[in-house]
Motif scaffolding. Structure first.
Motif, PDB file in Angstrom:
ATOM      1  N   ALA A 114     -62.364   7.324  28.531  1.00 15.90           N
ATOM      2  CA  ALA A 114     -61.844   8.244  29.545  1.00 15.90           C
ATOM      3  C   ALA A 114     -62.765   9.454  29.701  1.00 15.90           C
ATOM      4  CB  ALA A 114     -60.439   8.701  29.183  1.00 15.90           C
ATOM      5  N   GLN A 115     -63.768   9.585  28.807  1.00 14.91           N
ATOM      6  CA  GLN A 115     -64.695  10.712  28.897  1.00 14.91           C
ATOM      7  C   GLN A 115     -65.649  10.510  30.064  1.00 14.91           C
ATOM      8  OE1 GLN A 115     -66.982  11.528  25.345  1.00 14.91           O
ATOM      9  NE2 GLN A 115     -68.119  13.212  26.301  1.00 14.91           N
ATOM     10  N   VAL A 116     -65.725  11.509  30.941  1.00 15.27           N
ATOM     11  CA  VAL A 116     -66.582  11.427  32.134  1.00 15.27           C
ATOM     12  C   VAL A 116     -67.599  12.555  32.187  1.00 15.27           C
ATOM     13  CG1 VAL A 116     -64.926  10.148  33.542  1.00 15.27           C
ATOM     14  CG2 VAL A 116     -64.819  12.656  33.503  1.00 15.27           C
ATOM     15  N   GLY A 117     -67.744  13.294  31.087  1.00 13.45           N
ATOM     16  CA  GLY A 117     -68.721  14.372  31.064  1.00 13.45           C
ATOM     17  C   GLY A 117     -68.531  15.259  29.849  1.00 13.45           C
ATOM     18  N   VAL A 118     -69.239  16.384  29.860  1.00  9.63           N
ATOM     19  CA  VAL A 118     -69.131  17.369  28.781  1.00  9.63           C
ATOM     20  C   VAL A 118     -69.112  18.765  29.384  1.00  9.63           C
ATOM     21  CG1 VAL A 118     -70.231  15.975  26.979  1.00  9.63           C
ATOM     22  CG2 VAL A 118     -71.647  17.390  28.489  1.00  9.63           C
ATOM     23  N   SER A 119     -68.562  19.697  28.621  1.00  9.93           N
ATOM     24  CA  SER A 119     -68.552  21.092  29.047  1.00  9.93           C
ATOM     25  C   SER A 119     -69.020  21.974  27.898  1.00  9.93           C
ATOM     26  CB  SER A 119     -67.146  21.506  29.492  1.00  9.93           C
ATOM     27  OG  SER A 119     -67.156  22.802  30.068  1.00  9.93           O
ATOM     28  N   GLU A 120     -70.046  22.758  28.153  1.00 10.52           N
ATOM     29  CA  GLU A 120     -70.582  23.697  27.164  1.00 10.52           C
ATOM     30  C   GLU A 120     -69.898  25.047  27.393  1.00 10.52           C
ATOM     31  OE1 GLU A 120     -74.838  25.783  26.560  1.00 10.52           O
ATOM     32  OE2 GLU A 120     -74.895  23.583  26.537  1.00 10.52           O
ATOM     33  N   ILE A 121     -68.985  25.402  26.506  1.00 14.00           N
ATOM     34  CA  ILE A 121     -68.128  26.572  26.701  1.00 14.00           C
ATOM     35  C   ILE A 121     -68.462  27.633  25.661  1.00 14.00           C
ATOM     36  CG2 ILE A 121     -65.734  27.397  26.758  1.00 14.00           C
ATOM     37  CD1 ILE A 121     -64.902  24.566  27.501  1.00 14.00           C
ATOM     38  N   THR A 122     -68.604  28.889  26.123  1.00 12.52           N
ATOM     39  CA  THR A 122     -68.852  30.007  25.215  1.00 12.52           C
ATOM     40  C   THR A 122     -67.627  30.905  25.193  1.00 12.52           C
ATOM     41  OG1 THR A 122     -71.238  29.959  25.657  1.00 12.52           O
ATOM     42  CG2 THR A 122     -70.338  31.972  24.691  1.00 12.52           C
ATOM     43  N   LEU A 123     -67.055  31.090  23.986  1.00 10.79           N
ATOM     44  CA  LEU A 123     -65.886  31.933  23.775  1.00 10.79           C
ATOM     45  C   LEU A 123     -66.284  33.111  22.892  1.00 10.79           C
ATOM     46  CD1 LEU A 123     -63.307  29.089  22.994  1.00 10.79           C
ATOM     47  CD2 LEU A 123     -63.882  30.068  25.224  1.00 10.79           C
ATOM     48  N   ALA A 124     -65.624  34.258  23.101  1.00  9.22           N
ATOM     49  CA  ALA A 124     -66.057  35.490  22.443  1.00  9.22           C
ATOM     50  C   ALA A 124     -66.053  35.382  20.926  1.00  9.22           C
ATOM     51  CB  ALA A 124     -65.170  36.651  22.899  1.00  9.22           C
ATOM     52  N   GLU A 125     -64.983  34.900  20.317  1.00  4.26           N
ATOM     53  CA  GLU A 125     -64.856  34.925  18.865  1.00  4.26           C
ATOM     54  C   GLU A 125     -65.238  33.611  18.196  1.00  4.26           C
ATOM     55  OE1 GLU A 125     -60.968  36.259  17.879  1.00  4.26           O
ATOM     56  OE2 GLU A 125     -61.271  38.278  18.698  1.00  4.26           O
ATOM     57  N   ILE A 126     -65.577  32.597  18.990  1.00  3.89           N
ATOM     58  CA  ILE A 126     -65.890  31.284  18.422  1.00  3.89           C
ATOM     59  C   ILE A 126     -67.352  30.908  18.617  1.00  3.89           C
ATOM     60  CG2 ILE A 126     -65.369  28.813  18.579  1.00  3.89           C
ATOM     61  CD1 ILE A 126     -62.523  29.544  19.258  1.00  3.89           C
ATOM     62  N   GLY A 127     -67.928  31.328  19.735  1.00  5.99           N
ATOM     63  CA  GLY A 127     -69.300  30.956  20.039  1.00  5.99           C
ATOM     64  C   GLY A 127     -69.346  29.849  21.073  1.00  5.99           C
ATOM     65  N   THR A 128     -70.410  29.064  21.045  1.00 10.92           N
ATOM     66  CA  THR A 128     -70.621  28.009  22.038  1.00 10.92           C
ATOM     67  C   THR A 128     -70.299  26.642  21.450  1.00 10.92           C
ATOM     68  OG1 THR A 128     -72.349  29.310  23.146  1.00 10.92           O
ATOM     69  CG2 THR A 128     -72.283  26.955  23.604  1.00 10.92           C
ATOM     70  N   LEU A 129     -69.495  25.875  22.206  1.00 12.79           N
ATOM     71  CA  LEU A 129     -69.106  24.531  21.804  1.00 12.79           C
ATOM     72  C   LEU A 129     -69.394  23.566  22.943  1.00 12.79           C
ATOM     73  CD1 LEU A 129     -65.596  25.392  20.326  1.00 12.79           C
ATOM     74  CD2 LEU A 129     -67.638  24.880  18.993  1.00 12.79           C
ATOM     75  N   VAL A 130     -69.798  22.340  22.595  1.00 12.23           N
ATOM     76  CA  VAL A 130     -69.973  21.276  23.590  1.00 12.23           C
ATOM     77  C   VAL A 130     -68.763  20.363  23.490  1.00 12.23           C
ATOM     78  CG1 VAL A 130     -71.382  19.355  24.369  1.00 12.23           C
ATOM     79  CG2 VAL A 130     -72.479  21.420  23.473  1.00 12.23           C
ATOM     80  N   GLU A 131     -67.921  20.367  24.537  1.00 12.26           N
ATOM     81  CA  GLU A 131     -66.636  19.679  24.514  1.00 12.26           C
ATOM     82  C   GLU A 131     -66.648  18.432  25.403  1.00 12.26           C
ATOM     83  OE1 GLU A 131     -64.150  20.477  22.673  1.00 12.26           O
ATOM     84  OE2 GLU A 131     -64.356  22.604  22.150  1.00 12.26           O
ATOM     85  N   PRO A 132     -65.975  17.350  24.980  1.00  7.60           N
ATOM     86  CA  PRO A 132     -65.827  16.193  25.864  1.00  7.60           C
ATOM     87  C   PRO A 132     -64.866  16.498  27.003  1.00  7.60           C
ATOM     88  CG  PRO A 132     -64.560  15.881  23.852  1.00  7.60           C
ATOM     89  CD  PRO A 132     -65.341  17.150  23.665  1.00  7.60           C
ATOM     90  N   LEU A 133     -65.180  15.974  28.181  1.00  7.88           N
ATOM     91  CA  LEU A 133     -64.343  16.166  29.374  1.00  7.88           C
ATOM     92  C   LEU A 133     -63.737  14.821  29.739  1.00  7.88           C
ATOM     93  CD1 LEU A 133     -63.569  18.177  31.732  1.00  7.88           C
ATOM     94  CD2 LEU A 133     -65.497  17.190  32.973  1.00  7.88           C
ATOM     95  N   TYR A 134     -62.396  14.779  29.865  1.00  6.16           N
ATOM     96  CA  TYR A 134     -61.698  13.511  30.053  1.00  6.16           C
ATOM     97  C   TYR A 134     -61.107  13.370  31.457  1.00  6.16           C
ATOM     98  CZ  TYR A 134     -61.893  13.116  24.950  1.00  6.16           C
ATOM     99  OH  TYR A 134     -62.322  13.030  23.650  1.00  6.16           O
ATOM    100  N   ASN A 135     -61.120  12.136  31.949  1.00  2.00           N
ATOM    101  CA  ASN A 135     -60.408  11.769  33.162  1.00  2.00           C
ATOM    102  C   ASN A 135     -58.923  11.667  32.809  1.00  2.00           C
ATOM    103  OD1 ASN A 135     -59.991  10.875  35.838  1.00  2.00           O
ATOM    104  ND2 ASN A 135     -60.205   8.737  35.243  1.00  2.00           N
ATOM    105  N   MET A 136     -58.084  12.456  33.482  1.00  3.01           N
ATOM    106  CA  MET A 136     -56.673  12.543  33.125  1.00  3.01           C
ATOM    107  C   MET A 136     -55.782  11.875  34.174  1.00  3.01           C
ATOM    108  SD  MET A 136     -56.578  14.377  30.249  1.00  3.01           S
ATOM    109  CE  MET A 136     -54.939  15.106  30.160  1.00  3.01           C
ATOM    110  N   VAL A 137     -54.554  11.573  33.788  1.00  2.00           N
ATOM    111  CA  VAL A 137     -53.554  11.069  34.727  1.00  2.00           C
ATOM    112  C   VAL A 137     -53.150  12.217  35.653  1.00  2.00           C
ATOM    113  CG1 VAL A 137     -51.231  10.122  34.953  1.00  2.00           C
ATOM    114  CG2 VAL A 137     -52.719   9.345  33.098  1.00  2.00           C
ATOM    115  N   SER A 138     -53.239  11.985  36.964  1.00  2.00           N
ATOM    116  CA  SER A 138     -52.899  13.023  37.935  1.00  2.00           C
ATOM    117  C   SER A 138     -51.388  13.110  38.110  1.00  2.00           C
ATOM    118  CB  SER A 138     -53.564  12.722  39.287  1.00  2.00           C
ATOM    119  OG  SER A 138     -53.054  13.584  40.298  1.00  2.00           O
ATOM    120  N   PRO A 139     -50.834  14.330  38.246  1.00  2.00           N
ATOM    121  CA  PRO A 139     -49.393  14.463  38.447  1.00  2.00           C
ATOM    122  C   PRO A 139     -48.947  14.140  39.870  1.00  2.00           C
ATOM    123  CG  PRO A 139     -50.420  16.623  38.471  1.00  2.00           C
ATOM    124  CD  PRO A 139     -51.504  15.635  38.136  1.00  2.00           C
ATOM    125  N   GLY A 140     -49.902  13.936  40.786  1.00  2.00           N
ATOM    126  CA  GLY A 140     -49.560  13.610  42.168  1.00  2.00           C
ATOM    127  C   GLY A 140     -49.420  14.868  43.026  1.00  2.00           C
TER     128      GLY A 140
END
Length: 376
Positions: A114-140
């Motif tokens: 279900a992974q369709v990409g990645v997101s490199e996110i920088t947070l103030a107290e955590i730093g930079t993380l490379v996260e998996p991005l998932y295709n989700m079920v749409s609520p309609g």
């Protein structure tokens, strides 16, 4: 007595000073909140070829305090508006439910494919993380697609909507966790998620939080099917825009635009539509309806180019096919205002203007669109 008065005056003076400091602190905080803004926006493609199934990267950064490396305010909502012509098709891929995504990275159970990409996110107290991005079920409803990810320990969903005016796409994170203290995000959607080149970044939220990547990578269990297609019009200069809304000043959002890569090579695209028109009654001089089918074949090969999208269609009916004046006099017309073109208002044509029905099959949508044909 004098000592008591002196002591009372000192207490009052201390209280007044504390109150002044409190007001000064609040004024200073308000001034800091006003510095919250989208500082930069960027977009890139792994290929600028029209119709190519390229990886697309969208990035933005928020203003931050230089010394403490914290955002001036906490982000509540982020809206990323993509230009018309950027097309994705999430229907052919596994999906993750909100329950599978979960509330903790270590317990997340989204399917790998279900992974369709990645997101490199920088947070103030955590730093930079490379996260998996998932295709989700749409609520309609108006949400035609949904993606999910973790921002460090915080789960978040991205809702995708279509602008009814120009059919462009807007991706929105709404109600982001305040504690995340977002500073920047750089998200890459894979043009062909199952491609071997993405194996090294097929990771879990737990691995992302621990700054780990799978040794040797992970192969996809899915066939190589296109997820994204570049625009097929090379004449337009496109832009993306990012609007960010803070919890502290929700009535003062910040918006910034940036250029989208120029698309080229439209002459290499295929476009071979076909039309069939069949009368519902084959008898001469008899009343008849028409069943018309317009078909545009799609090229779904991952290394080929997507079929050019249709800009307009003009159908010329055969000589001798005429409208019955008596039936035509009984019809009403639907005004431009009732149609609602160029607005977000729903169409409100009268039933007496209805002259047919229509079905539109769009590969990127889960269901066939059904509607009516009206006389203008």
């Amino acid at each position: 007595m004098r000592a008591a008065k002196t002591k009372t005056a000192a207490v009052l003076l201390t209280a007044l000073c504390a109150l002044c400091l409190a007001f000064a602190s609040q004024a200073s905080a308000a001034e800091e909140f006003e510095k919250y803004e989208v500082k930069s926006v960027g977009a890139s493609l792994s290929s600028n070829q029209a119709g190519a199934h390229a990886d697309m990267t969208i990035s933005f950064a928020l203003s931050e305090e230089e010394k403490e490396h914290k955002p001036y305010a906490r982000t509540r909502d982020v809206f990323v508006s993509l230009p018309p012509g950027v097309i994705g098709n999430p229907q052919n891929f596994p999906r993750c439910t909100v329950a599978q995504l979960g509330e903790e990275p270590k317990k997340s159970e989204c399917p790998q494919d279900a992974q369709v990409g990645v997101s490199e996110i920088t947070l103030a107290e955590i730093g930079t993380l490379v996260e998996p991005l998932y295709n989700m079920v749409s609520p309609g409803g108006d949400i035609v697609a949904r993606f999910g990810l973790f921002a460090g320990p915080y789960p978040a969903v991205i809702n995708v909507r279509v602008n009814p005016i120009d059919y462009s796409i807007t991706a929105a994170v709404e109600g982001a966790p305040s504690a995340a203290q977002l500073i920047s995000a750089k998200t890459t959607l894979w043009g062909v998620p199952a491609a071997e080149g993405h194996d090294e970044l097929r990771l879990t939220p737990k691995e992302a939080l621990e700054h780990q990547t799978p040794p040797g990578g992970r192969k996809s269990g899915q066939p190589e099917i296109p997820f994204l297609s570049n625009p097929t019009d090379c004449t337009l200069k496109r832009e993306i825009s990012v609007k960010a809304v803070s919890y502290q000043l929700p009535s003062a959002p910040s918006t910034k635009s940036g250029p989208f890569p120029q698309i080229s090579g439209c002459g290499k695209l295929s476009f071979s539509p076909s039309l069939t028109v069949i009368p519902t009654n084959p008898e001469a001089f008899a009343p008849t309806g028409i069943d018309a089918t317009l078909t545009i074949p799609q090229d779904e090969a991952p290394k080929d180019l997507a079929t050019s999208t249709m800009k307009s269609a003009v159908v010329t009916l055969p000589e001798g096919l005429v409208i019955n004046p008596a039936a035509g006099d009984g019809l009403q017309g639907c005004s431009a205002q009732e149609v609602g073109f160029g607005t977000t208002n729903p169409s409100n044509c009268p039933d007496a203007a209805k002259i047919g029905s229509v079905e539109v099959d769009v590969p990127a949508l889960e269901h066939t669109l059904s509607g009516a044909v009206y006389q203008r």
